[in-house]
Design an enzyme around this catalytic site. Sequence first.
Site, PDB file in Angstrom:
ATOM      1  N   ALA A  23    -143.414 -74.068  10.200  1.00  8.77           N
ATOM      2  CA  ALA A  23    -143.570 -72.669   9.783  1.00  8.77           C
ATOM      3  C   ALA A  23    -144.711 -72.491   8.781  1.00  8.77           C
ATOM      4  O   ALA A  23    -145.459 -71.506   8.839  1.00  8.77           O
ATOM      5  CB  ALA A  23    -142.256 -72.166   9.179  1.00  8.77           C
ATOM      6  N   GLN A  75    -131.544 -63.962   8.289  1.00  7.77           N
ATOM      7  CA  GLN A  75    -130.200 -64.542   8.441  1.00  7.77           C
ATOM      8  C   GLN A  75    -129.927 -65.476   7.266  1.00  7.77           C
ATOM      9  O   GLN A  75    -128.802 -65.939   7.093  1.00  7.77           O
ATOM     10  CB  GLN A  75    -130.098 -65.317   9.757  1.00  7.77           C
ATOM     11  CG  GLN A  75    -130.332 -64.478  11.006  1.00  7.77           C
ATOM     12  CD  GLN A  75    -130.401 -65.350  12.243  1.00  7.77           C
ATOM     13  OE1 GLN A  75    -129.386 -65.584  12.910  1.00  7.77           O
ATOM     14  NE2 GLN A  75    -131.588 -65.840  12.548  1.00  7.77           N
ATOM     15  N   VAL A  84    -129.437 -66.960   3.490  1.00  9.36           N
ATOM     16  CA  VAL A  84    -128.726 -66.490   2.289  1.00  9.36           C
ATOM     17  C   VAL A  84    -129.431 -66.969   1.019  1.00  9.36           C
ATOM     18  O   VAL A  84    -128.996 -66.659  -0.086  1.00  9.36           O
ATOM     19  CB  VAL A  84    -127.246 -66.956   2.321  1.00  9.36           C
ATOM     20  CG1 VAL A  84    -126.514 -66.268   3.475  1.00  9.36           C
ATOM     21  CG2 VAL A  84    -127.103 -68.473   2.431  1.00  9.36           C
ATOM     22  N   ASP A  85    -130.545 -67.707   1.212  1.00  5.96           N
ATOM     23  CA  ASP A  85    -131.311 -68.108   0.031  1.00  5.96           C
ATOM     24  C   ASP A  85    -132.161 -66.925  -0.445  1.00  5.96           C
ATOM     25  O   ASP A  85    -132.268 -65.909   0.236  1.00  5.96           O
ATOM     26  CB  ASP A  85    -132.198 -69.339   0.362  1.00  5.96           C
ATOM     27  CG  ASP A  85    -133.222 -69.049   1.458  1.00  5.96           C
ATOM     28  OD1 ASP A  85    -133.193 -69.719   2.511  1.00  5.96           O
ATOM     29  OD2 ASP A  85    -134.053 -68.132   1.256  1.00  5.96           O
ATOM     30  N   CYS A 129    -116.044 -58.867  -5.444  1.00  9.52           N
ATOM     31  CA  CYS A 129    -114.667 -58.857  -5.970  1.00  9.52           C
ATOM     32  C   CYS A 129    -113.747 -58.222  -4.927  1.00  9.52           C
ATOM     33  O   CYS A 129    -113.862 -57.046  -4.627  1.00  9.52           O
ATOM     34  CB  CYS A 129    -114.620 -58.060  -7.277  1.00  9.52           C
ATOM     35  SG  CYS A 129    -112.940 -57.947  -7.948  1.00  9.52           S
ATOM     36  N   TYR A 171    -120.319 -73.605  -1.435  1.00  8.94           N
ATOM     37  CA  TYR A 171    -121.339 -72.596  -1.758  1.00  8.94           C
ATOM     38  C   TYR A 171    -121.919 -72.821  -3.155  1.00  8.94           C
ATOM     39  O   TYR A 171    -123.095 -72.545  -3.406  1.00  8.94           O
ATOM     40  CB  TYR A 171    -120.752 -71.185  -1.587  1.00  8.94           C
ATOM     41  CG  TYR A 171    -120.615 -70.861  -0.105  1.00  8.94           C
ATOM     42  CD1 TYR A 171    -119.396 -71.039   0.549  1.00  8.94           C
ATOM     43  CD2 TYR A 171    -121.722 -70.477   0.640  1.00  8.94           C
ATOM     44  CE1 TYR A 171    -119.285 -70.816   1.915  1.00  8.94           C
ATOM     45  CE2 TYR A 171    -121.619 -70.251   2.012  1.00  8.94           C
ATOM     46  CZ  TYR A 171    -120.406 -70.437   2.648  1.00  8.94           C
ATOM     47  OH  TYR A 171    -120.304 -70.228   4.004  1.00  8.94           O
ATOM     48  N   HIS A 192    -126.727 -61.747   6.665  1.00 13.08           N
ATOM     49  CA  HIS A 192    -125.601 -62.680   6.498  1.00 13.08           C
ATOM     50  C   HIS A 192    -125.210 -62.842   5.044  1.00 13.08           C
ATOM     51  O   HIS A 192    -124.469 -63.762   4.688  1.00 13.08           O
ATOM     52  CB  HIS A 192    -125.948 -64.051   7.103  1.00 13.08           C
ATOM     53  CG  HIS A 192    -126.002 -64.023   8.603  1.00 13.08           C
ATOM     54  ND1 HIS A 192    -126.551 -65.035   9.346  1.00 13.08           N
ATOM     55  CD2 HIS A 192    -125.594 -63.091   9.492  1.00 13.08           C
ATOM     56  CE1 HIS A 192    -126.455 -64.732  10.635  1.00 13.08           C
ATOM     57  NE2 HIS A 192    -125.901 -63.553  10.746  1.00 13.08           N
ATOM     58  N   GLU A 199    -139.835 -75.606  17.745  1.00  6.81           N
ATOM     59  CA  GLU A 199    -139.974 -75.875  19.187  1.00  6.81           C
ATOM     60  C   GLU A 199    -139.386 -74.689  19.943  1.00  6.81           C
ATOM     61  O   GLU A 199    -138.629 -73.895  19.372  1.00  6.81           O
ATOM     62  CB  GLU A 199    -139.254 -77.168  19.600  1.00  6.81           C
ATOM     63  CG  GLU A 199    -137.737 -77.081  19.633  1.00  6.81           C
ATOM     64  CD  GLU A 199    -137.099 -77.616  18.370  1.00  6.81           C
ATOM     65  OE1 GLU A 199    -137.668 -78.544  17.782  1.00  6.81           O
ATOM     66  OE2 GLU A 199    -136.051 -77.085  17.972  1.00  6.81           O
ATOM     67  N   SER A 259    -132.835 -70.578  15.779  1.00  8.95           N
ATOM     68  CA  SER A 259    -132.533 -71.151  17.106  1.00  8.95           C
ATOM     69  C   SER A 259    -132.042 -70.081  18.078  1.00  8.95           C
ATOM     70  O   SER A 259    -131.892 -70.334  19.269  1.00  8.95           O
ATOM     71  CB  SER A 259    -131.449 -72.230  16.962  1.00  8.95           C
ATOM     72  OG  SER A 259    -130.249 -71.639  16.455  1.00  8.95           O
TER      73      SER A 259
HETATM   74  N1  APR Z   1    -140.710 -74.802  10.933  1.00 11.24           N
HETATM   75  C1  APR Z   1    -140.326 -73.943  11.930  1.00 11.24           C
HETATM   76  N2  APR Z   1    -139.112 -73.987  12.522  1.00 11.24           N
HETATM   77  C2  APR Z   1    -138.263 -74.942  12.099  1.00 11.24           C
HETATM   78  C3  APR Z   1    -138.586 -75.870  11.076  1.00 11.24           C
HETATM   79  C4  APR Z   1    -139.870 -75.760  10.492  1.00 11.24           C
HETATM   80  N3  APR Z   1    -140.273 -76.602   9.518  1.00 11.24           N
HETATM   81  N4  APR Z   1    -137.518 -76.699  10.906  1.00 11.24           N
HETATM   82  C5  APR Z   1    -136.562 -76.297  11.775  1.00 11.24           C
HETATM   83  N5  APR Z   1    -137.003 -75.254  12.498  1.00 11.24           N
HETATM   84  C6  APR Z   1    -136.305 -74.507  13.547  1.00 11.24           C
HETATM   85  C7  APR Z   1    -135.405 -75.361  14.404  1.00 11.24           C
HETATM   86  O1  APR Z   1    -136.126 -75.854  15.537  1.00 11.24           O
HETATM   87  C8  APR Z   1    -134.321 -74.368  14.838  1.00 11.24           C
HETATM   88  O2  APR Z   1    -134.636 -73.763  16.090  1.00 11.24           O
HETATM   89  O3  APR Z   1    -135.448 -73.593  12.895  1.00 11.24           O
HETATM   90  C9  APR Z   1    -134.336 -73.297  13.740  1.00 11.24           C
HETATM   91  C10 APR Z   1    -133.092 -73.307  12.881  1.00 11.24           C
HETATM   92  O4  APR Z   1    -132.006 -72.993  13.706  1.00 11.24           O
HETATM   93  P1  APR Z   1    -130.532 -73.041  13.080  1.00 11.24           P
HETATM   94  O5  APR Z   1    -130.341 -74.309  12.340  1.00 11.24           O
HETATM   95  O6  APR Z   1    -129.585 -72.686  14.196  1.00 11.24           O
HETATM   96  O7  APR Z   1    -130.536 -71.887  11.979  1.00 11.24           O
HETATM   97  P2  APR Z   1    -130.435 -70.322  12.229  1.00 11.24           P
HETATM   98  O8  APR Z   1    -131.022 -69.956  13.551  1.00 11.24           O
HETATM   99  O9  APR Z   1    -130.963 -69.666  11.020  1.00 11.24           O
HETATM  100  O10 APR Z   1    -128.844 -70.100  12.290  1.00 11.24           O
HETATM  101  C11 APR Z   1    -128.403 -68.769  12.426  1.00 11.24           C
HETATM  102  O11 APR Z   1    -126.132 -69.511  12.122  1.00 11.24           O
HETATM  103  O12 APR Z   1    -124.571 -70.822  11.050  1.00 11.24           O
HETATM  104  C12 APR Z   1    -125.133 -69.564  11.108  1.00 11.24           C
HETATM  105  O13 APR Z   1    -125.125 -68.089   9.306  1.00 11.24           O
HETATM  106  C13 APR Z   1    -125.779 -69.203   9.804  1.00 11.24           C
HETATM  107  O14 APR Z   1    -127.658 -67.738   9.475  1.00 11.24           O
HETATM  108  C14 APR Z   1    -127.209 -68.879  10.188  1.00 11.24           C
HETATM  109  C15 APR Z   1    -127.117 -68.602  11.675  1.00 11.24           C
END
Ligand code: APR
Length: 234
Positions: free
Chosen positions: A221, A91, A93-94, A117, A56, A109, A205, A179
């Site tokens: 995006a 979701q 954390v940034d 603490c 982290y 999240h 996608e 996703s």
């Molecule tokens: N523009 C739009 N969508 C995008 C781009 C982009 N430039 N790049 C990637 N993506 C899409 C991918 O196609 C994917 O469907 O963003 C999605 C990211 O999915 P994940 O990597 O699964 O991230 P997320 O859905 O935020 O994960 C949810 O899982 O591990 C935990 O706590 C973590 O908050 C996170 C949660």
Amino acid sequence: MPFYNNIVILTGAGISAESGLDTFRDKEGLWAKYDLMELATPEAFSRNPDLVHEFYNARRRQVKQVNSNAAHMALARMEMEYPGYVTIITQNVDDLHERAGGINLMHMHGELNRIRCEGGCGAVQTWRDDLGRETVCPSCGKAGHLRPHIVWFGEVPFHLEAIDILLRECDLFVSIGTSGSVYPAAGFVQTARAFGAKTVELNMEPTAGRDVFDEGYYGQATEIVPKFINELGP
Ligand code: APR
């Protein structure tokens, strides 16, 4: 375009991808490089706190080096200018929504720049530096009890009661850059839909949950989010 009284936006790692932050499940995502069971669970933290702190710390350092992008800024502008209520549930954390000017935000999240603490005072406080086992809690002065204020796998996300009310009351639900792999966030679209909201997916996608959404727009995006918001009006 119809007017919406209450818009709920759910964002995921995809909205920060073009800022240079890794997503989780893409080919080069964090969970393709690291074992989440060793880094993102309470058991991992008690087993090897130094490893989890370093993971982290590296992400906290990285967030300082990147900037919000056009998608974060379009959402912040929408919050300010759209005549209806806009709530962003993220979701992520940034702090890129905040740095783009986002205000009405819920980090379900947790946040990289917050620590908690566990040893006594329970204080949650802003922290932008490295964190370690020996870091002294600024509130109670005890060392060895601080953890990232991040929701790990197996823990309950924050703000769920408030989110449930928002989902039941919204008339537009927009999912951006997620996703839809992790619950409860992945189920939000079902609740919004069950209570009559229009549902839209914006992603690189189509996701596995694509058929639940009324509409889907696909691409980067930074292109599709500003375009969608411009077309929304007011
Ligand atoms: N523009 C739009 N969508 C995008 C781009 C982009 N430039 N790049 C990637 N993506 C899409 C991918 O196609 C994917 O469907 O963003 C999605 C990211 O999915 P994940 O990597 O699964 O991230 P997320 O859905 O935020 O994960 C949810 O899982 O591990 C935990 O706590 C973590 O908050 C996170 C949660």
